[in-house]
Design an enzyme around this catalytic site. Structure first.
Site, PDB file in Angstrom:
ATOM      1  N   ASN A 106       0.722  -1.100  -0.114  1.00 55.39           N
ATOM      2  CA  ASN A 106      -0.153  -0.050  -0.004  1.00 55.39           C
ATOM      3  C   ASN A 106       0.789   1.139  -0.077  1.00 55.39           C
ATOM      4  O   ASN A 106       1.895   1.220   0.703  1.00 55.39           O
ATOM      5  CB  ASN A 106      -1.180   0.039   1.178  1.00 55.39           C
ATOM      6  CG  ASN A 106      -1.958  -1.155   1.091  1.00 55.39           C
ATOM      7  OD1 ASN A 106      -2.201  -1.772   0.176  1.00 55.39           O
ATOM      8  ND2 ASN A 106      -2.858  -0.932   2.177  1.00 55.39           N
ATOM      9  N   ILE A 107       0.221   2.309  -0.658  1.00 54.88           N
ATOM     10  CA  ILE A 107       0.859   3.695  -0.560  1.00 54.88           C
ATOM     11  C   ILE A 107       1.479   4.058   0.823  1.00 54.88           C
ATOM     12  O   ILE A 107       2.547   4.368   0.936  1.00 54.88           O
ATOM     13  CB  ILE A 107       0.127   4.556  -1.135  1.00 54.88           C
ATOM     14  CG1 ILE A 107       0.094   4.619  -2.755  1.00 54.88           C
ATOM     15  CG2 ILE A 107       0.371   6.136  -0.902  1.00 54.88           C
ATOM     16  CD1 ILE A 107      -0.411   5.687  -3.382  1.00 54.88           C
ATOM     17  N   LYS A 108       0.595   3.859   1.566  1.00 58.11           N
ATOM     18  CA  LYS A 108       0.806   4.155   2.900  1.00 58.11           C
ATOM     19  C   LYS A 108       2.009   3.562   3.621  1.00 58.11           C
ATOM     20  O   LYS A 108       2.827   4.287   4.450  1.00 58.11           O
ATOM     21  CB  LYS A 108      -0.461   3.710   4.070  1.00 58.11           C
ATOM     22  CG  LYS A 108      -0.462   4.319   5.433  1.00 58.11           C
ATOM     23  CD  LYS A 108      -1.729   4.085   6.139  1.00 58.11           C
ATOM     24  CE  LYS A 108      -1.690   2.528   6.472  1.00 58.11           C
ATOM     25  NZ  LYS A 108      -2.808   2.229   7.035  1.00 58.11           N
ATOM     26  N   GLY A 109       2.460   2.516   3.426  1.00 60.93           N
ATOM     27  CA  GLY A 109       3.689   1.783   3.408  1.00 60.93           C
ATOM     28  C   GLY A 109       3.975   1.436   4.820  1.00 60.93           C
ATOM     29  O   GLY A 109       2.848   1.235   5.667  1.00 60.93           O
TER      30      GLY A 109
END
Ligand code: B12
Length: 249
Positions: free
Chosen positions: A126-129
């Site tokens: 996910n972008i959030k990482g």
């Protein structure tokens, strides 16, 4: 004790103290405590002290035992698997993919089997990482298809084929009855069966309880364990992709 020979410690350096927890299939009573101490002593804890007990329903008891072991550890006999590829920034990884593939690298990810623990794979994808790093979705040269939880192996193989996946990333957090091992072996066998020789995608498995260095018996290319960050995975994918590409030319 020399510099490389060590013992665990609890109260004073070198006292050998360790703490251990386990459950016995007996009701919570004095006999259960005696059984726990017997087990601890047989495991080399001497003296052993029960520091916590709790009934787990009517027929089981959970124990925490604290005690001293006499074993020594030789640090010279510890073998560590070192990362054999450089850690790249997202910019460097993107540039390497562009240069080598001339198209985005396609990654298909999933939690396979009955496993519903998606936090780990999402941390990577996910972008959030995770740990201050953005996930692979944020890489301009990586296309991520995250299939989520409880994906069956035939479903994963079909989707990976449809997406023309360069890499397949699976997560296995539940290890009861070695589910992580069976599922991963089933997955790698299915990909080998479904792909002509030399076209099997890069197969990666991750989770907190895989044994380091057990890629060969699992039939996969790489294992990632606890604390893995997205850039470590991206760097590995670039390294493996570049190596494969060089092997073909
Ligand atoms: C959150 C959680 C849940 C949530 C999951 C929510 C979700 N959407 O993920 C819920 C409540 C649904 C859940 C359910 C269950 N859970 Co649970 N759960 C946990 C818990 C507390 C945290 C897991 C977590 O999110 N860790 C944080 C992430 C970031 O860490 P991670 O998974 O290790 O991932 C990192 C690395 O391992 C690696 N990684 C992981 N996957 C991948 C994949 C790739 C490709 C790569 C490169 C890297 C990678 O990178 C990540 C980032 O560094 C753990 C206990 C614990 N403290 O670990 C128990 C735990 C995993 N659960 C457990 C159990 C038993 C269950 C249940 C069976 C309970 C039950 N009886 O119903 C069910 C099973 C559901 C199922 N079908 O899978 C046990 C597993 C025991 C075992 N030996 O198998 C644990 C260990 C708890 C325990 N001590 O008993 N659980």
């Amino acid at each position: 004790m020399s510099g490389t020979i060590i013992r665990p410690y609890g109260d004073t350096t070198g006292d050998g103290m360790v703490q251990l927890s386990f459950t016995l299939p007996v009701p919570h009573d004095k006999r259960a405590e005696g059984a726990a101490l017997q087990l601890a002593r047989k495991m080399g804890l001497d003296p052993a002290l029960i520091v916590h007990t709790k009934a787990m329903g009517p027929d089981f008891t959970f124990f925490v035992v604290y005690g001293s072991v006499h074993h020594l550890v030789n640090l010279d006999d510890v073998h560590v698997v070192e990362r054999e590829y450089p850690l790249l920034t997202a910019k460097e990884a993107n540039a390497a993919i562009k240069r080598t593939l001339r198209r985005p690298l396609v990654v298909v990810g999933a939690c396979i089997g009955t496993d519903a623990h998606t936090v780990g794979i999402d941390a990577i994808l996910n972008i959030k990482g995770f740990a201050g790093e953005k996930g692979l979705e944020s890489y301009s040269e990586i296309t991520v298809v995250n299939l989520g939880a409880q994906v069956l192996v035939p479903e994963l193989v079909a989707r990976a084929k449809e997406e023309k996946a360069d890499a397949v990333l699976v997560s296995q957090v539940v290890t009861q009855k070695d589910a992580h091992i069976h599922n991963t072996m089933q997955m790698s066998a299915a990909f080998r069966e479904a792909s002509p020789a030399g076209t099997v995608p890069i197969l990666v498995a991750g989770g907190p309880r895989f044994e380091e260095g057990s890629e060969a018996p699992l039939g996969i290319d790489r294992i990632f364990g606890r604390g893995t960050t997205p850039s470590e995975v991206a760097s590995y994918l670039v390294h493996e992709m570049t190596t494969r590409k060089a092997g073909r030319t």
